[in-house]
Design an enzyme around this catalytic site. Structure first.
Site: not given
Ligand code: NAI
Length: 261
Positions: A13, A16, A64-65, A143, A158-159, A162
């Site tokens: 992922g 972004r 896709d992971v 998280s 979701y929690a 994690k």
């Molecule tokens: P985001 O939604 O901007 O980025 C997540 C990335 O994972 C995206 O590029 C998306 O395309 C990719 N992704 C989703 N499903 C996928 C799949 N099946 N295979 C490959 N790639 C996939 O989210 P963000 O905020 O950057 O989050 C990154 C990580 O941090 C996530 O695991 C999220 O749960 C965790 N997180 C984020 C928080 C926040 O406040 N933004 C808080 C706590 C944890």
């Protein structure tokens, strides 16, 4: 700071948000970076171009992971093009808003397939090589919701995924420690990203941001680069004695009850 040598990172992922900030930071430290994406090839390619223009090495790799054979193929391609993977960042994740009443199996299965199975798939894809070379840094993305003590309505499931990431982090650390492989997790608080800000109207985001900022010791929400910094620290060659840890990077939110009267 001296640059790292012979490091190749796979960031799931990575196109972004927190993942992209992590790719940029690892590349700046000298790691060759494989930017994984599921669907947005354009975003991944743009990040690769940016890293390359700054003098780094990067490729975009689709998978896709949740799809284990695709993850295996992605890891093989990364190693063929960039060299042995020494750093795995399991960042890909999705949210799912549901309550006890609105829970349904398909949504929950997809949530678990990405957040939990995806983490396991990527680790399985790199671990044989890391064991053989007796070196590896694995950083999972949890998280602060995983601790169960705070959160907001609708993110229970979701929690729970994690929380599973936290347990697996510790158990994998136990299994892999003797092979020179560390396994840690970073648990972000609220971070400005597409997952949080991008999925809300500006007014909804502003309300959420204010609520979370008020309930954090730092008095604000976080930026993707602040999580990338913690991930990069745990991924560093000289962090080898840190393993089985879940590091909250949340501006003190999970430990904040409030200012006394
Ligand atoms: P985001 O939604 O901007 O980025 C997540 C990335 O994972 C995206 O590029 C998306 O395309 C990719 N992704 C989703 N499903 C996928 C799949 N099946 N295979 C490959 N790639 C996939 O989210 P963000 O905020 O950057 O989050 C990154 C990580 O941090 C996530 O695991 C999220 O749960 C965790 N997180 C984020 C928080 C926040 O406040 N933004 C808080 C706590 C944890």
């Amino acid at each position: 700071m001296p640059k790292w040598t012979n490091q190749t990172a796979l960031v799931t992922g990575g196109a972004r948000g927190i993942g992209a900030a992590t790719c940029r930071m690892l590349a700046a430290h000298g790691a060759a970076v494989a930017v994984n994406y599921a669907r947005r090839a354009d975003a991944a390619q743009a990040l690769v171009a940016e890293i390359t223009a700054a003098g780094g090495r990067a490729i975009a790799v689709q998978a896709d992971v949740a799809d284990e054979p695709a993850v295996q193929a992605m890891a093989a391609r990364t190693e063929a093009e960039l060299g042995p993977i020494t750093i795995l960042v399991n960042n890909a994740g999705i949210g799912w808003a549901a309550t006890i009443d609105t829970w349904e199996p398909k949504g929950f299965a997809r949530l678990r397939a990405v957040n939990v199975d995806g983490t396991i798939h990527a680790i399985r894809a790199v671990v044989a090589g890391m064991r053989e070379r007796r070196y590896g840094r694995i950083v999972n993305t949890s998280s602060i919701a995983s601790f169960g003590t705070c959160g907001f309505a609708g993110n229970h499931f979701y929690a729970s995924t994690k929380a599973e990431v936290n347990i697996l982090t510790k158990r994998f650390a136990l299994e892999l420690g003797e092979h020179g492989i560390t396994v840690n997790a970073v648990a972000p608080g609220l971070i400005r990203s597409d997952m949080t800000q991008g999925s809300r109207t500006p007014a909804e985001w502003e309300t959420m941001r204010e609520n979370f900022a008020r309930n954090a010791m730092a008095g604000r929400v976080g930026e993707p680069e602040e999580i990338a910094r913690a991930i990069t620290f745990l991924a560093a060659p000289d962090s080898g004695f840190i393993t089985a840890q879940v590091l909250a990077v949340d501006g003190g939110r999970k430990d904040y009850i409030g200012h006394g009267a």
